[in-house]
Design a protein around this motif. Sequence first.
Motif, PDB file in Angstrom:
ATOM      1  N   ALA A 106       0.843  -1.186   0.000  1.00 38.00           N
ATOM      2  CA  ALA A 106       0.000   0.000   0.000  1.00 38.00           C
ATOM      3  C   ALA A 106       0.885   1.245   0.000  1.00 38.00           C
ATOM      4  N   VAL A 107       0.423   2.297  -0.664  1.00 34.59           N
ATOM      5  CA  VAL A 107       1.257   3.485  -0.809  1.00 34.59           C
ATOM      6  C   VAL A 107       1.602   4.101   0.543  1.00 34.59           C
ATOM      7  N   ALA A 108       0.670   4.108   1.496  1.00 32.66           N
ATOM      8  CA  ALA A 108       0.975   4.670   2.820  1.00 32.66           C
ATOM      9  C   ALA A 108       2.044   3.844   3.521  1.00 32.66           C
ATOM     10  N   ASP A 109       1.984   2.530   3.373  1.00 36.12           N
ATOM     11  CA  ASP A 109       2.996   1.666   3.992  1.00 36.12           C
ATOM     12  C   ASP A 109       4.357   1.878   3.333  1.00 36.12           C
ATOM     13  N   LEU A 110       4.357   2.073   2.021  1.00 33.61           N
ATOM     14  CA  LEU A 110       5.614   2.324   1.316  1.00 33.61           C
ATOM     15  C   LEU A 110       6.226   3.642   1.771  1.00 33.61           C
ATOM     16  N   VAL A 111       5.405   4.679   1.880  1.00 31.19           N
ATOM     17  CA  VAL A 111       5.902   5.981   2.339  1.00 31.19           C
ATOM     18  C   VAL A 111       6.506   5.855   3.733  1.00 31.19           C
ATOM     19  N   ALA A 112       5.818   5.158   4.618  1.00 30.70           N
ATOM     20  CA  ALA A 112       6.327   4.984   5.976  1.00 30.70           C
ATOM     21  C   ALA A 112       7.656   4.240   5.976  1.00 30.70           C
ATOM     22  N   ALA A 113       7.749   3.195   5.160  1.00 29.44           N
ATOM     23  CA  ALA A 113       8.985   2.408   5.098  1.00 29.44           C
ATOM     24  C   ALA A 113      10.135   3.228   4.533  1.00 29.44           C
ATOM     25  N   VAL A 114       9.883   3.977   3.459  1.00 30.44           N
ATOM     26  CA  VAL A 114      10.933   4.790   2.855  1.00 30.44           C
ATOM     27  C   VAL A 114      11.329   5.935   3.779  1.00 30.44           C
ATOM     28  N   SER A 115      10.346   6.570   4.398  1.00 36.32           N
ATOM     29  CA  SER A 115      10.629   7.674   5.324  1.00 36.32           C
ATOM     30  C   SER A 115      11.471   7.202   6.507  1.00 36.32           C
ATOM     31  N   GLY A 116      11.267   5.962   6.898  1.00 28.59           N
ATOM     32  CA  GLY A 116      12.038   5.411   8.005  1.00 28.59           C
ATOM     33  C   GLY A 116      13.422   4.940   7.603  1.00 28.59           C
ATOM     34  N   THR A 117      13.697   4.954   6.312  1.00 28.14           N
ATOM     35  CA  THR A 117      14.970   4.445   5.803  1.00 28.14           C
ATOM     36  C   THR A 117      15.932   5.556   5.405  1.00 28.14           C
ATOM     37  N   VAL A 118      15.400   6.632   4.834  1.00 28.60           N
ATOM     38  CA  VAL A 118      16.251   7.725   4.357  1.00 28.60           C
ATOM     39  C   VAL A 118      15.899   9.024   5.064  1.00 28.60           C
ATOM     40  N   ASP A 119      16.854   9.941   5.096  1.00 24.27           N
ATOM     41  CA  ASP A 119      16.671  11.212   5.794  1.00 24.27           C
ATOM     42  C   ASP A 119      16.334  12.362   4.857  1.00 24.27           C
ATOM     43  N   ILE A 120      15.951  12.052   3.627  1.00 25.28           N
ATOM     44  CA  ILE A 120      15.546  13.095   2.696  1.00 25.28           C
ATOM     45  C   ILE A 120      14.030  13.043   2.528  1.00 25.28           C
ATOM     46  N   PRO A 121      13.405  14.153   2.106  1.00 29.08           N
ATOM     47  CA  PRO A 121      11.943  14.191   1.992  1.00 29.08           C
ATOM     48  C   PRO A 121      11.404  13.167   1.001  1.00 29.08           C
ATOM     49  N   VAL A 122      10.187  12.706   1.293  1.00 30.80           N
ATOM     50  CA  VAL A 122       9.547  11.672   0.487  1.00 30.80           C
ATOM     51  C   VAL A 122       8.231  12.207  -0.081  1.00 30.80           C
ATOM     52  N   ILE A 123       8.056  12.031  -1.368  1.00 29.75           N
ATOM     53  CA  ILE A 123       6.796  12.346  -2.053  1.00 29.75           C
ATOM     54  C   ILE A 123       6.081  11.030  -2.315  1.00 29.75           C
ATOM     55  N   ALA A 124       4.791  10.985  -2.045  1.00 29.08           N
ATOM     56  CA  ALA A 124       4.010   9.761  -2.239  1.00 29.08           C
ATOM     57  C   ALA A 124       3.412   9.731  -3.637  1.00 29.08           C
ATOM     58  N   GLY A 140       4.194  10.723   6.749  1.00 25.00           N
ATOM     59  CA  GLY A 140       5.529  11.253   6.495  1.00 25.00           C
ATOM     60  C   GLY A 140       5.793  11.860   5.146  1.00 25.00           C
ATOM     61  N   ALA A 141       4.865  11.746   4.196  1.00 25.80           N
ATOM     62  CA  ALA A 141       5.101  12.354   2.882  1.00 25.80           C
ATOM     63  C   ALA A 141       5.036  13.873   2.994  1.00 25.80           C
ATOM     64  N   VAL A 142       5.915  14.557   2.272  1.00 26.86           N
ATOM     65  CA  VAL A 142       5.863  16.022   2.234  1.00 26.86           C
ATOM     66  C   VAL A 142       4.900  16.504   1.158  1.00 26.86           C
ATOM     67  N   ALA A 143       4.561  15.622   0.220  1.00 27.02           N
ATOM     68  CA  ALA A 143       3.637  15.963  -0.858  1.00 27.02           C
ATOM     69  C   ALA A 143       3.171  14.666  -1.501  1.00 27.02           C
ATOM     70  N   ALA A 144       2.144  14.785  -2.321  1.00 27.82           N
ATOM     71  CA  ALA A 144       1.625  13.644  -3.064  1.00 27.82           C
ATOM     72  C   ALA A 144       1.619  13.984  -4.540  1.00 27.82           C
ATOM     73  N   ALA A 145       2.050  13.039  -5.358  1.00 28.60           N
ATOM     74  CA  ALA A 145       2.009  13.203  -6.808  1.00 28.60           C
ATOM     75  C   ALA A 145       0.765  12.512  -7.345  1.00 28.60           C
ATOM     76  N   VAL A 146       0.010  13.228  -8.183  1.00 27.44           N
ATOM     77  CA  VAL A 146      -1.211  12.669  -8.756  1.00 27.44           C
ATOM     78  C   VAL A 146      -1.138  12.779 -10.273  1.00 27.44           C
ATOM     79  N   GLY A 147      -1.593  11.750 -10.947  1.00 31.19           N
ATOM     80  CA  GLY A 147      -1.561  11.751 -12.398  1.00 31.19           C
ATOM     81  C   GLY A 147      -2.873  11.308 -13.005  1.00 31.19           C
ATOM     82  N   THR A 148      -3.276  10.083 -12.714  1.00 30.55           N
ATOM     83  CA  THR A 148      -4.482   9.527 -13.323  1.00 30.55           C
ATOM     84  C   THR A 148      -5.692  10.429 -13.127  1.00 30.55           C
ATOM     85  N   VAL A 149      -5.827  11.003 -11.945  1.00 32.94           N
ATOM     86  CA  VAL A 149      -6.989  11.843 -11.642  1.00 32.94           C
ATOM     87  C   VAL A 149      -7.040  13.089 -12.527  1.00 32.94           C
TER      88      VAL A 149
END
Length: 348
Positions: free
Chosen positions: A199-217, A234-243
């Motif tokens: 899930a995208v929220a789980d991925l963001v949490a995992a990546v945010s917990g791994t690196v010290d740079i900002p994460v976009i979902a 933990g995401a600083v922003a969200a990228a949207v395309g399909t919508v």
Amino acid sequence: MTMTTHTRAAHDPLGLDIPLIAAPMAGGATTAAMVIAAADAGGLGFLAAGYKTPQVLLAEIAEVRKASIPFGVNVFAPNPTPVDIASYRHYAQLVQEVADQFGLELPAHPIEDDDAFAAKVDLLLRDPVPVVSFTFGLPGGDTIAKLQKAGTIVVQTVTNPVEATAAAEAGADLVVAQAGTAGGHSGTFTPDRLPAAVAVADLVAAVSGTVDIPVIAAGGLASAEAISEVLSVGAVAAAVGTVLLRADESAASPTHKAALIDPARNETVLTHAFTGRPARGLRNAFIDRFEAGAPLGYPAIHHLTSPLRKAAAAAGIDDLVHLWAGTGYRHVRDEPTATILAGLARNG
């Protein structure tokens, strides 16, 4: 870019008024007008450099610059998957049978290229833009450092914590954590295997917990509630395309736009049948017929099927078109880009 007051700004070098990014959609959907509209809404838009000549990209950059706004450019980093020649020839024969109805002659031999990567990077170094993002793989050498020295913020698309670590170590300023729910191509560094179903929220949490740079979902985000969830982990922003595919500023084909609201199109799937690289789109007859036997091989398979896809789109035959779409495709709106983004940001 001016820093602003949304709650994540202190950790967000992009300084967005709303934590939303209009994702770059290669192949035509993203336009300069969409990029400008995203900035006017307080977010950030990205031009898609993929599948364009450097000259066309330069013209689009010039058009956006006239608006005096921050913007980004997304570039496909070379990460080819060489195709097996025998498999290519067999697949080409099968797809040629379909192309015959349009009077097309598909490439008999694999076309392997790097989408003019070096020329596009040179262009971006000569005339720097505010933000450059890479997808499909990490750019080689000291590309990231050169862009940063020119004043450009560098963003890297990743699909798991291992890739995020590599991006951080290479010097990227931010990463886009792209889940498998995203429409279009996966940015995975390992296209020979499907992205994990996370899930995208789980991925963001995992990546945010791994690196010290900002994460976009990124990945299937098409509602205010979904945006709020990824920001909360933990995401600083969200990228949207399909919508945005049916937005006023979208240049997606009428065939693609119609399929997104067709009640019969009720499933998205990951497929490599169109391009030889995993990508998510609406399930159709082409995928059903060819997925099982399609070889991996990007960009060779992309170049093989491209003439057929263009002809089918022009003819309105959506069963032969790559109908890229993320899992949130039912949220598409026939509204201006700025209106869509404002609605998504209401809880952000």
